[in-house]
Design an enzyme around this catalytic site. Structure first.
Site, PDB file in Angstrom:
ATOM      1  N   CYS A  84     -14.206  47.703  38.578  1.00  0.00           N
ATOM      2  CA  CYS A  84     -14.592  46.302  38.398  1.00  0.00           C
ATOM      3  C   CYS A  84     -16.107  46.142  38.368  1.00  0.00           C
ATOM      4  O   CYS A  84     -16.597  45.168  37.834  1.00  0.00           O
ATOM      5  CB  CYS A  84     -14.022  45.449  39.520  1.00  0.00           C
ATOM      6  SG  CYS A  84     -12.256  45.491  39.610  1.00  0.00           S
TER       7      CYS A  84
ATOM      8  N   THR B 289       7.276  30.939  37.717  1.00  0.00           N
ATOM      9  CA  THR B 289       8.415  31.749  37.268  1.00  0.00           C
ATOM     10  C   THR B 289       8.119  33.237  37.469  1.00  0.00           C
ATOM     11  O   THR B 289       7.050  33.718  37.076  1.00  0.00           O
ATOM     12  CB  THR B 289       8.678  31.480  35.766  1.00  0.00           C
ATOM     13  OG1 THR B 289       8.965  30.093  35.624  1.00  0.00           O
ATOM     14  CG2 THR B 289       9.834  32.301  35.235  1.00  0.00           C
TER      15      THR B 289
ATOM     16  N   GLY C  93      -2.830  43.299  42.824  1.00  0.00           N
ATOM     17  CA  GLY C  93      -3.488  43.516  44.110  1.00  0.00           C
ATOM     18  C   GLY C  93      -4.468  42.416  44.470  1.00  0.00           C
ATOM     19  O   GLY C  93      -4.539  41.982  45.623  1.00  0.00           O
ATOM     20  N   THR C  94      -5.220  41.960  43.479  1.00  0.00           N
ATOM     21  CA  THR C  94      -6.225  40.923  43.752  1.00  0.00           C
ATOM     22  C   THR C  94      -5.557  39.638  44.224  1.00  0.00           C
ATOM     23  O   THR C  94      -5.995  39.015  45.200  1.00  0.00           O
ATOM     24  CB  THR C  94      -7.090  40.681  42.495  1.00  0.00           C
ATOM     25  OG1 THR C  94      -7.833  41.875  42.240  1.00  0.00           O
ATOM     26  CG2 THR C  94      -8.048  39.523  42.690  1.00  0.00           C
TER      27      THR C  94
ATOM     28  N   SER D 113       0.028  47.032  44.370  1.00  0.00           N
ATOM     29  CA  SER D 113      -0.132  46.757  42.945  1.00  0.00           C
ATOM     30  C   SER D 113       0.728  47.739  42.160  1.00  0.00           C
ATOM     31  O   SER D 113       0.726  48.945  42.426  1.00  0.00           O
ATOM     32  CB  SER D 113      -1.600  46.946  42.571  1.00  0.00           C
ATOM     33  OG  SER D 113      -1.744  46.912  41.174  1.00  0.00           O
TER      34      SER D 113
ATOM     35  N   ASN E  66     -10.844  52.575  47.701  1.00  0.00           N
ATOM     36  CA  ASN E  66     -10.609  52.768  46.266  1.00  0.00           C
ATOM     37  C   ASN E  66     -11.631  53.663  45.590  1.00  0.00           C
ATOM     38  O   ASN E  66     -11.392  54.174  44.508  1.00  0.00           O
ATOM     39  CB  ASN E  66     -10.558  51.413  45.558  1.00  0.00           C
ATOM     40  CG  ASN E  66     -11.748  50.547  45.877  1.00  0.00           C
ATOM     41  OD1 ASN E  66     -12.056  50.307  47.042  1.00  0.00           O
ATOM     42  ND2 ASN E  66     -12.442  50.078  44.863  1.00  0.00           N
TER      43      ASN E  66
ATOM     44  N   HIS F 246       0.607  48.680  38.912  1.00  0.00           N
ATOM     45  CA  HIS F 246       0.058  49.572  37.887  1.00  0.00           C
ATOM     46  C   HIS F 246      -0.645  50.802  38.438  1.00  0.00           C
ATOM     47  O   HIS F 246      -1.046  51.679  37.671  1.00  0.00           O
ATOM     48  CB  HIS F 246      -0.829  48.791  36.903  1.00  0.00           C
ATOM     49  CG  HIS F 246      -2.170  48.410  37.419  1.00  0.00           C
ATOM     50  ND1 HIS F 246      -3.297  49.140  37.152  1.00  0.00           N
ATOM     51  CD2 HIS F 246      -2.562  47.379  38.182  1.00  0.00           C
ATOM     52  CE1 HIS F 246      -4.334  48.556  37.729  1.00  0.00           C
ATOM     53  NE2 HIS F 246      -3.908  47.484  38.365  1.00  0.00           N
TER      54      HIS F 246
END
Lengths: 127, 431
Positions: free
Chosen positions: B357, B269, B88-89, B231, B178, B233
């Protein structure tokens, strides 16, 4: 992150609450983070007979308050004044560097409590 | 008999001590076994580089393309509008920097080397990644408007309209917050942006949907956004993969250079196993969305009813109707969030304070502060976020533990008395 001793004190704080017959009391606030610690001591004949605390703030502040009351009980005033921040940090099993301020607040509260208590006792001539 | 009862009681106590309840699904989710199963072959026998021409590479390429279709389907987009990134970041970085860089390039081409930047509209409750990029853009000379979210934690469309300037190039508003889960008026903002663009303006709309994906239905067409961050996860896939939806025709400057991957938008990659996992997680989220969100809503409502019934002096943060079904943010008066978090953790209950965070700093949550809450309420805010595998019985266990722990911490707190003393002192001063 925190020691077993630390977790024990957060789960079972020692001597938490008011100490009605306290004769040395101080409440200090860390102006940066707003943590607050109130320490109450009952001093007789230069000896700390009982100690209690109330705390608001991050867990290290609560634990340092709790540990401080255990360390102080039975000590003489002179011995208590020699207690250092690093001794308190060691007693709680260490603190992360960003949480050291909690121990500093506890020692500052201890010293101001004893100073306030001593001056009151001297004024009353009971010393 | 007495010995047996005693033994049983001690065994039950031990079980209770080691019991774990995870209520932090907004921080991350466990990988679904079906997702892991889909991913595993791409770590071993199907290990090819998706850019390689040989059969190993083609096998990986086909898997990445399948995953791209699944992620696109989750948000009502076309497969070629999905750019895989690391999370996401990075998606937010690519969106905000990519669009502002592209706008600067256009300006430089038309006016020579222009020092004038432009204007970006965002909100005061964005995730720290968007906050961080906005702060950086501001240092680089961009004007940033951070819209208020008011007590309900929701920005207002009229504020967006009023903030628009002739040099506004980007609006970035999250879909669901969030920390408190409040839903922002994305479709209305999307409609406004389209209306402005129909008059020939170069204005783009980014939406951070990291918390919303898999919890509420998403349709990029209905939302009207040009860029949307995801994101993996948060959707029961492993960490390390995310995606940015980039609507066809939107030009942005790649922030990773040195490769042609992801249609020149993100060199490097592709992380094939993570992308395959993301694809499977997106498919499952789409298929099970209604069932999951109803289940989580029921758990959340059971939890909030229990808190209201058992614990006094609590404040629910954010609008309680317009929010995600799986999230509850509550301030417990007179106590501090981190103490509550650690005490709950010692009982096996995982929750979060502030956003994940920022716990570790001494600052109270900026999101809760943006609601107009005082420092005490902001510091006492706890986020409980439910997941598809939580049970009603777990909720009841958490309620029991929570009531006990809150009571204990309040017994230690000097704030109750101090606040009443402060009120008396304030009363005296005001006379």
């Amino acid at each position: 992150m925190y020691s077993k001793t630390f977790k024990d004190h957060i789960a079972n704080p020692r001597n938490a609450g008011e100490l009605p017959d306290a004769n040395a009391v101080s409440e200090e606030i860390n102006p940066v983070c707003g943590d607050r610690l109130r320490l109450m001591l009952r001093i007789r004949h230069q000896q700390i007979e009982a100690a209690a605390f109330l705390a608001y703030g991050c867990p290290p502040t609560l634990v340092c308050g709790s540990m401080l009351t255990e360390l102080l009980t039975g000590k003489t005033v002179d011995e208590a004044m020699l207690l250092t921040r690093s001794q308190l940090v060691a007693a709680v099993g260490g603190l992360p560097s960003r949480k050291q301020h909690a121990a500093a607040l506890a020692i500052e509260t201890l010293r101001s409590a004893i100073e306030s208590g001593c001056s009151d006792l001297l004024k009353q001539g009971k010393e | 008999m007495l010995v047996l009862t005693d033994w049983l009681a001690r065994a039950i106590n031990r079980m209770a001590e080691t019991r774990k309840v995870y209520l932090d699904h907004s921080a991350t989710t466990p990988a679904d076994p079906r997702v892991v199963e889909a991913m595993l072959p791409y770590l071993t026998e199907k290990f090819g580089n998706a850019s390689s021409v040989h059969s190993f590479g083609q096998e990986a390429r086909a898997a990445v393309d399948r995953a791209r279709r699944e992620v696109a389907a989750l948000i009502g987009a076309r497969a070629n509008e999905i750019v895989f990134v690391s999370g996401g970041t990075e998606a937010n970085n690519l969106a905000l920097r990519g669009i502002t860089d592209a706008s600067q390039t256009r300006k430089n081409l038309s006016n020579g080397s222009s020092t004038k930047k432009g204007h970006v509209i965002t909100t005061s409750i964005e995730h720290s990644s968007v906050r961080g990029i906005s702060d950086e853009l501001e240092k680089r000379g961009w004007d940033i408007t951070r819209l208020p979210a008011y007590e309900e934690g929701i920005v207002r469309i009229e504020d967006v309209r009023a903030a628009l300037r002739s040099d506004t190039v980007l609006i970035s508003v999250m879909l669901a917050n969030n920390e408190i889960g409040t839903l922002q008026p994305i479709s209305e903002i999307g409609a406004l942006v389209r209306e402005e663009r129909s008059q020939g303006r170069q204005l783009w709309f980014h939406c951070d949907a990291v918390q919303a994906a898999g919890r509420i239905p998403l349709d990029t067409e209905a939302l009207g956004c040009d860029l949307l961050s995801l994101s993996a996860h948060k959707l029961y896939a492993p960490k390390g993969t995310g995606a940015l939806f980039v609507r066809r025709g939107v030009r942005l400057v790649s922030q990773n250079v040195g490769g042609h991957q992801e249609r020149e938008k993100r060199a490097g990659t592709e992380g094939v196993p993570g992308i395959v996992a993301f694809g499977m997680a997106a498919k499952l989220a789409r298929e099970e969305l209604a069932e999951r969100s109803e289940h989580e809503r029921q758990l959340r409502d059971r939890f909030e009813a229990g808190v209201t019934e058992r614990i006094e002096d609590v404040v629910f943060n954010g609008d309680r109707a317009r929010r995600l079904p799986n999230l509850s943010n509550i301030s417990f008066r007179f106590i501090e969030g981190e103490g509550l978090l650690i005490s709950l953790d010692l009982q096996g209950v995982a929750v979060s304070t502030g956003s994940a965070c920022s716990s570790g700093t001494l600052e109270p949550s900026p999101v809760i502060q943006a609601l107009g809450r005082n420092d005490e309420l902001a510091r006492g805010a706890i986020r409980f976020s439910f997941g598809k595998d939580n049970t009603a019985e777990e909720v009841d266990y958490v309620l029991e533990v929570l009531a006990r722990v809150v009571e204990k911490l309040r017994q230690v707190s000097p704030l109750n008395k101090v606040s009443s003393m402060t009120k008396i002192a304030e009363g005296l001063h005001s006379r």
